[in-house]
Design a protein around this motif. Structure first.
Motif, PDB file in Angstrom:
ATOM      1  N   LYS A  16       0.840  -1.209   0.000  1.00 45.67           N
ATOM      2  CA  LYS A  16       0.000   0.000   0.000  1.00 45.67           C
ATOM      3  C   LYS A  16       0.875   1.259   0.000  1.00 45.67           C
ATOM      4  CE  LYS A  16      -3.805   2.536   1.405  1.00 45.67           C
ATOM      5  NZ  LYS A  16      -3.642   3.708   0.569  1.00 45.67           N
ATOM      6  N   ALA A  17       1.945   1.233   0.795  1.00 46.91           N
ATOM      7  CA  ALA A  17       2.818   2.407   0.896  1.00 46.91           C
ATOM      8  C   ALA A  17       3.469   2.740  -0.442  1.00 46.91           C
ATOM      9  CB  ALA A  17       3.887   2.176   1.964  1.00 46.91           C
ATOM     10  N   TYR A  18       4.011   1.730  -1.147  1.00 49.50           N
ATOM     11  CA  TYR A  18       4.663   2.063  -2.424  1.00 49.50           C
ATOM     12  C   TYR A  18       3.641   2.289  -3.522  1.00 49.50           C
ATOM     13  CZ  TYR A  18       4.598  -2.824  -4.263  1.00 49.50           C
ATOM     14  OH  TYR A  18       4.244  -4.059  -4.727  1.00 49.50           O
ATOM     15  N   THR A  19       2.489   1.629  -3.462  1.00 44.04           N
ATOM     16  CA  THR A  19       1.450   1.831  -4.474  1.00 44.04           C
ATOM     17  C   THR A  19       0.937   3.268  -4.444  1.00 44.04           C
ATOM     18  OG1 THR A  19       0.790  -0.486  -4.411  1.00 44.04           O
ATOM     19  CG2 THR A  19      -0.831   1.064  -5.268  1.00 44.04           C
ATOM     20  N   ASP A  20       0.772   3.800  -3.254  1.00 41.94           N
ATOM     21  CA  ASP A  20       0.304   5.189  -3.126  1.00 41.94           C
ATOM     22  C   ASP A  20       1.255   6.166  -3.812  1.00 41.94           C
ATOM     23  OD1 ASP A  20      -1.885   4.315  -1.704  1.00 41.94           O
ATOM     24  OD2 ASP A  20      -1.146   4.984   0.255  1.00 41.94           O
ATOM     25  N   VAL A  21       2.538   5.856  -3.794  1.00 42.39           N
ATOM     26  CA  VAL A  21       3.523   6.744  -4.414  1.00 42.39           C
ATOM     27  C   VAL A  21       3.629   6.498  -5.914  1.00 42.39           C
ATOM     28  CG1 VAL A  21       5.977   7.361  -4.493  1.00 42.39           C
ATOM     29  CG2 VAL A  21       4.851   7.000  -2.291  1.00 42.39           C
ATOM     30  N   LEU A  22       3.678   5.222  -6.317  1.00 41.75           N
ATOM     31  CA  LEU A  22       3.937   4.900  -7.716  1.00 41.75           C
ATOM     32  C   LEU A  22       2.716   5.009  -8.622  1.00 41.75           C
ATOM     33  CD1 LEU A  22       6.298   1.823  -7.239  1.00 41.75           C
ATOM     34  CD2 LEU A  22       6.937   4.176  -7.761  1.00 41.75           C
ATOM     35  N   TRP A  23       1.548   4.612  -8.131  1.00 41.30           N
ATOM     36  CA  TRP A  23       0.380   4.555  -9.018  1.00 41.30           C
ATOM     37  C   TRP A  23      -0.775   5.441  -8.599  1.00 41.30           C
ATOM     38  CZ3 TRP A  23       3.159  -0.014  -8.062  1.00 41.30           C
ATOM     39  CH2 TRP A  23       3.856  -0.460  -9.172  1.00 41.30           C
ATOM     40  N   GLU A  24      -0.691   6.042  -7.458  1.00 41.39           N
ATOM     41  CA  GLU A  24      -1.732   6.971  -7.037  1.00 41.39           C
ATOM     42  C   GLU A  24      -1.072   8.262  -6.570  1.00 41.39           C
ATOM     43  OE1 GLU A  24      -4.240   5.001  -4.176  1.00 41.39           O
ATOM     44  OE2 GLU A  24      -4.330   3.202  -5.404  1.00 41.39           O
ATOM     45  N   PRO A  25      -0.299   8.888  -7.463  1.00 43.75           N
ATOM     46  CA  PRO A  25       0.466  10.059  -7.039  1.00 43.75           C
ATOM     47  C   PRO A  25      -0.430  11.219  -6.637  1.00 43.75           C
ATOM     48  CG  PRO A  25       0.644   9.742  -9.407  1.00 43.75           C
ATOM     49  CD  PRO A  25      -0.137   8.589  -8.866  1.00 43.75           C
ATOM     50  N   PHE A  26       0.096  11.992  -5.728  1.00 43.85           N
ATOM     51  CA  PHE A  26      -0.585  13.182  -5.254  1.00 43.85           C
ATOM     52  C   PHE A  26       0.481  14.227  -4.961  1.00 43.85           C
ATOM     53  CE2 PHE A  26       0.724  10.758  -1.663  1.00 43.85           C
ATOM     54  CZ  PHE A  26       1.004  11.662  -0.659  1.00 43.85           C
ATOM     55  N   LEU A  27       0.078  15.437  -4.781  1.00 46.96           N
ATOM     56  CA  LEU A  27       1.023  16.498  -4.437  1.00 46.96           C
ATOM     57  C   LEU A  27       1.020  16.650  -2.920  1.00 46.96           C
ATOM     58  CD1 LEU A  27       0.155  19.095  -7.210  1.00 46.96           C
ATOM     59  CD2 LEU A  27       2.165  17.612  -7.068  1.00 46.96           C
ATOM     60  N   PRO A  28       1.993  16.033  -2.265  1.00 49.65           N
ATOM     61  CA  PRO A  28       2.005  16.070  -0.810  1.00 49.65           C
ATOM     62  C   PRO A  28       2.522  17.394  -0.270  1.00 49.65           C
ATOM     63  CG  PRO A  28       3.932  14.911  -1.601  1.00 49.65           C
ATOM     64  CD  PRO A  28       3.096  15.256  -2.810  1.00 49.65           C
ATOM     65  N   THR A  29       2.104  17.687   0.933  1.00 50.15           N
ATOM     66  CA  THR A  29       2.708  18.814   1.639  1.00 50.15           C
ATOM     67  C   THR A  29       4.107  18.381   2.049  1.00 50.15           C
ATOM     68  OG1 THR A  29       1.981  18.058   3.812  1.00 50.15           O
ATOM     69  CG2 THR A  29       0.440  19.479   2.568  1.00 50.15           C
ATOM     70  N   ALA A  30       4.913  19.326   2.486  1.00 47.34           N
ATOM     71  CA  ALA A  30       6.283  18.994   2.909  1.00 47.34           C
ATOM     72  C   ALA A  30       6.264  17.976   4.047  1.00 47.34           C
ATOM     73  CB  ALA A  30       7.023  20.253   3.323  1.00 47.34           C
ATOM     74  N   ALA A  31       5.346  18.132   4.981  1.00 51.23           N
ATOM     75  CA  ALA A  31       5.264  17.207   6.113  1.00 51.23           C
ATOM     76  C   ALA A  31       4.851  15.814   5.650  1.00 51.23           C
ATOM     77  CB  ALA A  31       4.272  17.731   7.152  1.00 51.23           C
ATOM     78  N   GLU A  32       3.900  15.728   4.701  1.00 57.94           N
ATOM     79  CA  GLU A  32       3.485  14.420   4.166  1.00 57.94           C
ATOM     80  C   GLU A  32       4.622  13.757   3.404  1.00 57.94           C
ATOM     81  OE1 GLU A  32      -1.275  15.141   3.307  1.00 57.94           O
ATOM     82  OE2 GLU A  32       0.199  15.843   1.848  1.00 57.94           O
ATOM     83  N   LEU A  33       5.361  14.553   2.651  1.00 63.52           N
ATOM     84  CA  LEU A  33       6.492  14.036   1.890  1.00 63.52           C
ATOM     85  C   LEU A  33       7.541  13.448   2.829  1.00 63.52           C
ATOM     86  CD1 LEU A  33       7.845  13.805  -0.941  1.00 63.52           C
ATOM     87  CD2 LEU A  33       8.830  16.047  -0.503  1.00 63.52           C
ATOM     88  N   ASP A  34       7.872  14.183   3.883  1.00 61.20           N
ATOM     89  CA  ASP A  34       8.857  13.705   4.848  1.00 61.20           C
ATOM     90  C   ASP A  34       8.374  12.450   5.560  1.00 61.20           C
ATOM     91  OD1 ASP A  34      10.548  15.772   4.192  1.00 61.20           O
ATOM     92  OD2 ASP A  34       9.917  17.041   5.866  1.00 61.20           O
ATOM     93  N   LYS A  35       7.105  12.425   5.936  1.00 60.77           N
ATOM     94  CA  LYS A  35       6.547  11.264   6.630  1.00 60.77           C
ATOM     95  C   LYS A  35       6.567  10.028   5.718  1.00 60.77           C
ATOM     96  CE  LYS A  35       2.381   9.529   8.830  1.00 60.77           C
ATOM     97  NZ  LYS A  35       0.976   9.731   9.102  1.00 60.77           N
TER      98      LYS A  35
END
Length: 182
Positions: A16-35
């Protein structure tokens, strides 16, 4: 507090963690990106020793699973070693690298191919820890100066690796001349 042993691999959560990044991209806030970077780096750190143990047991020479595992382990160590600072403009690229690395390691963990008794564990460890110069293709020995570098690649924005800081410029120029002659 006593050590309760290794943390079990939760493939569903990791996927789920890598799928959210690779196939369900979103524009994260800086805090979300770091987390998310921290979460994926944790998954990489969790999977490295598991895949390292499996690599020594892999017996699929024809398909090269052992070589693939070693390559992925090398890349995993490189990815963890190059962690851009929070707020860095390249942090989003690092997030994608982490997600790709997690996916490769989880795939190897879930589908290692035929396994046998462990062999060559020391050689695998040495190969995983070895650094190769992208300029001269020679190993970077202990004590030699090196730096992280991005090498041009037509297929992507660049390939990250290492290069000597003092000893390979002449050798790299010779190799470029040799490649042009072919």
């Amino acid at each position: 507090m006593r050590d309760s042993g290794p943390v079990p691999i939760d493939a569903k959560t990791i996927r789920k963690a890598y799928t959210d990044v690779l196939w369900e991209p979103f524009l994260p806030t800086a805090a979300e990106l770091d987390k998310t970077c921290e979460q994926l780096a944790g998954h990489v750190g969790l999977l490295i020793p598991e895949v390292m143990g499996l690599a020594a047991r892999m017996r699929s020479e024809r398909s090269g699973m052992r070589a693939i595992a070693i390559h992925c382990l090398v890349r995993a160590h490189q990815t963890l070693a190059t962690d851009p600072a929070a707020g860095s403009p390249v942090r989003a690229h690092h997030l994608y690298d982490l997600a790709t690395t997690v996916r490769a390691l989880l795939t190897l963990w879930e589908h290692p191919g035929p396994l046998g008794e462990p062999t060559g564990k020391d050689e695998i460890e040495a190969a995983v820890r070895r650094r190769i110069c992208g300029g001269c293709c020679e190993p970077i020995e202990d004590g030699e100066g090196f730096e992280e570098a991005v090498f041009l690649a037509e297929s992507s924005g660049g390939i990250r690796g290492y290069r000597h800081t003092d000893s390979c410029a002449v050798l790299a120029a010779q190799r470029r001349r040799q490649l042009r002659a072919v």
